[in-house]
Scaffold this motif. Structure first.
Motif, PDB file in Angstrom:
ATOM      1  N   GLU A  95       0.811  -1.217   0.000  1.00 32.48           N
ATOM      2  CA  GLU A  95       0.000   0.000   0.000  1.00 32.48           C
ATOM      3  C   GLU A  95       0.842   1.263   0.000  1.00 32.48           C
ATOM      4  OE1 GLU A  95      -3.592   2.136   2.464  1.00 32.48           O
ATOM      5  OE2 GLU A  95      -2.149   0.873   3.480  1.00 32.48           O
ATOM      6  N   GLU A  96       1.885   1.304   0.856  1.00 33.05           N
ATOM      7  CA  GLU A  96       2.670   2.520   0.971  1.00 33.05           C
ATOM      8  C   GLU A  96       3.337   2.882  -0.352  1.00 33.05           C
ATOM      9  OE1 GLU A  96       2.775   4.650   3.430  1.00 33.05           O
ATOM     10  OE2 GLU A  96       1.332   3.424   4.513  1.00 33.05           O
ATOM     11  N   GLU A  97       3.657   1.871  -1.163  1.00 29.76           N
ATOM     12  CA  GLU A  97       4.328   2.125  -2.427  1.00 29.76           C
ATOM     13  C   GLU A  97       3.400   2.766  -3.452  1.00 29.76           C
ATOM     14  OE1 GLU A  97       7.266  -1.775  -1.959  1.00 29.76           O
ATOM     15  OE2 GLU A  97       5.999  -1.548  -3.731  1.00 29.76           O
ATOM     16  N   THR A  98       2.080   2.722  -3.208  1.00 30.56           N
ATOM     17  CA  THR A  98       1.127   3.268  -4.163  1.00 30.56           C
ATOM     18  C   THR A  98       0.720   4.693  -3.832  1.00 30.56           C
ATOM     19  OG1 THR A  98      -0.865   2.526  -2.997  1.00 30.56           O
ATOM     20  CG2 THR A  98       0.213   0.940  -4.456  1.00 30.56           C
ATOM     21  N   LYS A  99       1.156   5.213  -2.674  1.00 29.51           N
ATOM     22  CA  LYS A  99       0.743   6.545  -2.255  1.00 29.51           C
ATOM     23  C   LYS A  99       1.713   7.608  -2.754  1.00 29.51           C
ATOM     24  CE  LYS A  99      -1.636   5.244   2.019  1.00 29.51           C
ATOM     25  NZ  LYS A  99      -1.624   5.405   3.493  1.00 29.51           N
ATOM     26  N   VAL A 100       1.157   8.720  -3.203  1.00 24.67           N
ATOM     27  CA  VAL A 100       1.959   9.838  -3.681  1.00 24.67           C
ATOM     28  C   VAL A 100       1.453  11.100  -2.998  1.00 24.67           C
ATOM     29  CG1 VAL A 100       2.669  11.186  -5.687  1.00 24.67           C
ATOM     30  CG2 VAL A 100       2.287   8.719  -5.923  1.00 24.67           C
ATOM     31  N   VAL A 101       2.349  11.866  -2.384  1.00 26.99           N
ATOM     32  CA  VAL A 101       1.969  13.141  -1.768  1.00 26.99           C
ATOM     33  C   VAL A 101       1.709  14.154  -2.873  1.00 26.99           C
ATOM     34  CG1 VAL A 101       2.694  15.031  -0.283  1.00 26.99           C
ATOM     35  CG2 VAL A 101       3.295  12.683   0.321  1.00 26.99           C
ATOM     36  N   VAL A 102       0.511  14.732  -2.894  1.00 23.49           N
ATOM     37  CA  VAL A 102       0.162  15.714  -3.922  1.00 23.49           C
ATOM     38  C   VAL A 102       0.052  17.128  -3.369  1.00 23.49           C
ATOM     39  CG1 VAL A 102      -0.962  14.032  -5.423  1.00 23.49           C
ATOM     40  CG2 VAL A 102      -2.310  15.222  -3.674  1.00 23.49           C
ATOM     41  N   ALA A 103      -0.070  17.267  -2.057  1.00 16.90           N
ATOM     42  CA  ALA A 103      -0.155  18.591  -1.445  1.00 16.90           C
ATOM     43  C   ALA A 103       0.129  18.473   0.042  1.00 16.90           C
ATOM     44  CB  ALA A 103      -1.519  19.225  -1.674  1.00 16.90           C
ATOM     45  N   GLU A 104       0.621  19.550   0.629  1.00 15.29           N
ATOM     46  CA  GLU A 104       0.877  19.598   2.067  1.00 15.29           C
ATOM     47  C   GLU A 104       0.436  20.942   2.629  1.00 15.29           C
ATOM     48  OE1 GLU A 104       4.668  17.928   3.535  1.00 15.29           O
ATOM     49  OE2 GLU A 104       5.191  17.677   1.423  1.00 15.29           O
ATOM     50  N   ILE A 105      -0.031  20.916   3.853  1.00 16.13           N
ATOM     51  CA  ILE A 105      -0.355  22.137   4.592  1.00 16.13           C
ATOM     52  C   ILE A 105       0.680  22.262   5.697  1.00 16.13           C
ATOM     53  CG2 ILE A 105      -2.032  23.269   6.091  1.00 16.13           C
ATOM     54  CD1 ILE A 105      -4.224  21.809   4.504  1.00 16.13           C
ATOM     55  N   GLU A 106       1.380  23.398   5.743  1.00 15.66           N
ATOM     56  CA  GLU A 106       2.472  23.587   6.695  1.00 15.66           C
ATOM     57  C   GLU A 106       2.374  24.957   7.355  1.00 15.66           C
ATOM     58  OE1 GLU A 106       6.038  23.282   4.446  1.00 15.66           O
ATOM     59  OE2 GLU A 106       5.833  21.129   4.048  1.00 15.66           O
ATOM     60  N   ARG A 107       2.961  25.092   8.535  1.00 19.00           N
ATOM     61  CA  ARG A 107       3.105  26.399   9.165  1.00 19.00           C
ATOM     62  C   ARG A 107       4.098  27.223   8.346  1.00 19.00           C
ATOM     63  NH1 ARG A 107       1.522  26.363  14.661  1.00 19.00           N
ATOM     64  NH2 ARG A 107       1.866  28.621  14.596  1.00 19.00           N
ATOM     65  N   LYS A 108       3.933  28.522   8.339  1.00 15.30           N
ATOM     66  CA  LYS A 108       4.805  29.416   7.573  1.00 15.30           C
ATOM     67  C   LYS A 108       5.726  30.180   8.515  1.00 15.30           C
ATOM     68  CE  LYS A 108       4.728  33.219   4.205  1.00 15.30           C
ATOM     69  NZ  LYS A 108       5.586  32.580   3.192  1.00 15.30           N
ATOM     70  N   MET A 109       6.985  30.308   8.112  1.00 16.99           N
ATOM     71  CA  MET A 109       7.968  31.043   8.906  1.00 16.99           C
ATOM     72  C   MET A 109       8.277  32.381   8.240  1.00 16.99           C
ATOM     73  SD  MET A 109      11.872  29.922   9.933  1.00 16.99           S
ATOM     74  CE  MET A 109      11.303  28.584  10.989  1.00 16.99           C
ATOM     75  N   ASP A 110       8.354  33.437   9.041  1.00 13.32           N
ATOM     76  CA  ASP A 110       8.757  34.740   8.531  1.00 13.32           C
ATOM     77  C   ASP A 110      10.218  34.675   8.087  1.00 13.32           C
ATOM     78  OD1 ASP A 110      10.065  37.542   8.987  1.00 13.32           O
ATOM     79  OD2 ASP A 110       7.922  37.935   8.821  1.00 13.32           O
ATOM     80  N   SER A 111      10.478  35.023   6.834  1.00 12.51           N
ATOM     81  CA  SER A 111      11.821  34.875   6.275  1.00 12.51           C
ATOM     82  C   SER A 111      12.838  35.804   6.936  1.00 12.51           C
ATOM     83  CB  SER A 111      11.796  35.137   4.764  1.00 12.51           C
ATOM     84  OG  SER A 111      11.302  36.438   4.490  1.00 12.51           O
ATOM     85  N   ASP A 112      12.380  36.914   7.497  1.00 12.77           N
ATOM     86  CA  ASP A 112      13.301  37.879   8.122  1.00 12.77           C
ATOM     87  C   ASP A 112      13.572  37.545   9.584  1.00 12.77           C
ATOM     88  OD1 ASP A 112      13.537  39.402   5.777  1.00 12.77           O
ATOM     89  OD2 ASP A 112      11.697  40.500   6.242  1.00 12.77           O
ATOM     90  N   THR A 113      12.519  37.303  10.335  1.00 10.56           N
ATOM     91  CA  THR A 113      12.680  37.074  11.775  1.00 10.56           C
ATOM     92  C   THR A 113      12.876  35.608  12.130  1.00 10.56           C
ATOM     93  OG1 THR A 113      10.290  36.837  12.130  1.00 10.56           O
ATOM     94  CG2 THR A 113      11.207  39.068  12.230  1.00 10.56           C
ATOM     95  N   LYS A 114      12.588  34.696  11.171  1.00 12.18           N
ATOM     96  CA  LYS A 114      12.670  33.245  11.403  1.00 12.18           C
ATOM     97  C   LYS A 114      11.694  32.793  12.488  1.00 12.18           C
ATOM     98  CE  LYS A 114      15.975  33.174   8.401  1.00 12.18           C
ATOM     99  NZ  LYS A 114      15.671  32.763   7.009  1.00 12.18           N
ATOM    100  N   VAL A 115      10.617  33.552  12.651  1.00 11.49           N
ATOM    101  CA  VAL A 115       9.576  33.213  13.625  1.00 11.49           C
ATOM    102  C   VAL A 115       8.413  32.554  12.897  1.00 11.49           C
ATOM    103  CG1 VAL A 115       7.887  34.156  15.258  1.00 11.49           C
ATOM    104  CG2 VAL A 115      10.220  35.078  15.182  1.00 11.49           C
ATOM    105  N   VAL A 116       7.908  31.463  13.466  1.00  8.78           N
ATOM    106  CA  VAL A 116       6.757  30.784  12.879  1.00  8.78           C
ATOM    107  C   VAL A 116       5.522  31.655  13.061  1.00  8.78           C
ATOM    108  CG1 VAL A 116       5.282  28.743  12.957  1.00  8.78           C
ATOM    109  CG2 VAL A 116       7.756  28.510  13.279  1.00  8.78           C
TER     110      VAL A 116
END
Length: 219
Positions: free
Chosen positions: A151-172
């Motif tokens: 089963e695991e071999e048939t799964k493909v990640v098509v999208a992810e939802i993630e927390r975003k980090m500020d590129s300047d302050t490196k704060v989530v």
């Protein structure tokens, strides 16, 4: 994979990370803006509810304000059933997909059936939308059971939802700003519509949750 369900022009040829900004100026949870890495608006949902529109209806629009998908909560429904219609819904129009909870108590799956695809396509969301940490996986062999070693071999990640980090302050950043990471070929408009329904179902449940949420697509 290429899987146009709502609109082929949102099946991006390369991976695309959208920044999702959730706004709630008037009604909590019903306003979103999605930006591409260049800061251009890709999708939006107005954060207001005019008298002519039920608060149980959301319309996903493109950057120009054209309606892509109308999402309606079906009532009464103990399973929180939602229906998705292409464009702005007209009288008598049939939904292209439906989403609902599989159970009203305890652990549950969220099941979505897409009526304009053949053969059946199956997607699963693993992780927690509440914590903005989950993956949407496409199972290209839905006949394989969960007990199968393949089963695991048939799964493909098509999208992810993630927390975003500020590129300047490196704060989530807070949960009202997060990333929707789309793999090449997946219909971003359809995935964004799923995010809107996920937010309605799960967005106001702030308990810790790592349960798997399942989406099954068929006709």
């Amino acid at each position: 994979m290429s899987c146009p369900i709502v609109n082929e022009r949102f099946c991006f040829k390369e991976e695309m990370n959208l920044t999702i900004h959730k706004s709630s100026l008037f009604y909590p949870g019903d306003g979103f803006i999605a930006y591409n890495p260049g800061g251009e608006i890709v999708f939006r949902v107005d954060s207001y509810c005019p008298a002519s529109r039920s608060k149980d209806e959301l319309i996903l629009m493109d950057s120009a304000g054209a309606s892509l998908v109308t999402l309606q909560r079906k009532k009464p429904s103990l399973h929180q059933r939602w229906e998705g219609f292409l464009g702005e819904k007209n009288e008598g129009q049939e939904p292209i997909f439906t989403i609902h909870k599989s159970s009203i108590i305890g652990k549950y799956d969220i099941v979505a059936q897409v009526h304009n695809t053949d053969p059946i396509q199956e997607f699963k969301i693993e992780g927690s939308y509440v914590q903005r940490s989950c993956k949407i996986l496409y199972n290209n062999n839905p006949r394989i059971t969960e007990s199968s070693s393949e089963e695991e071999e048939t799964k493909v990640v098509v999208a992810e939802i993630e927390r975003k980090m500020d590129s300047d302050t490196k704060v989530v950043l807070g949960k009202d700003v997060f990333l929707l990471c789309l793999k090449a070929g997946i219909d971003g408009a359809f995935i964004m519509a799923l995010v809107l329904v996920l937010d309605q179902m799960e967005g106001h449940d702030y308990k810790e949750s790592g349960d798997m949420v399942n989406f099954t697509f068929g006709h």
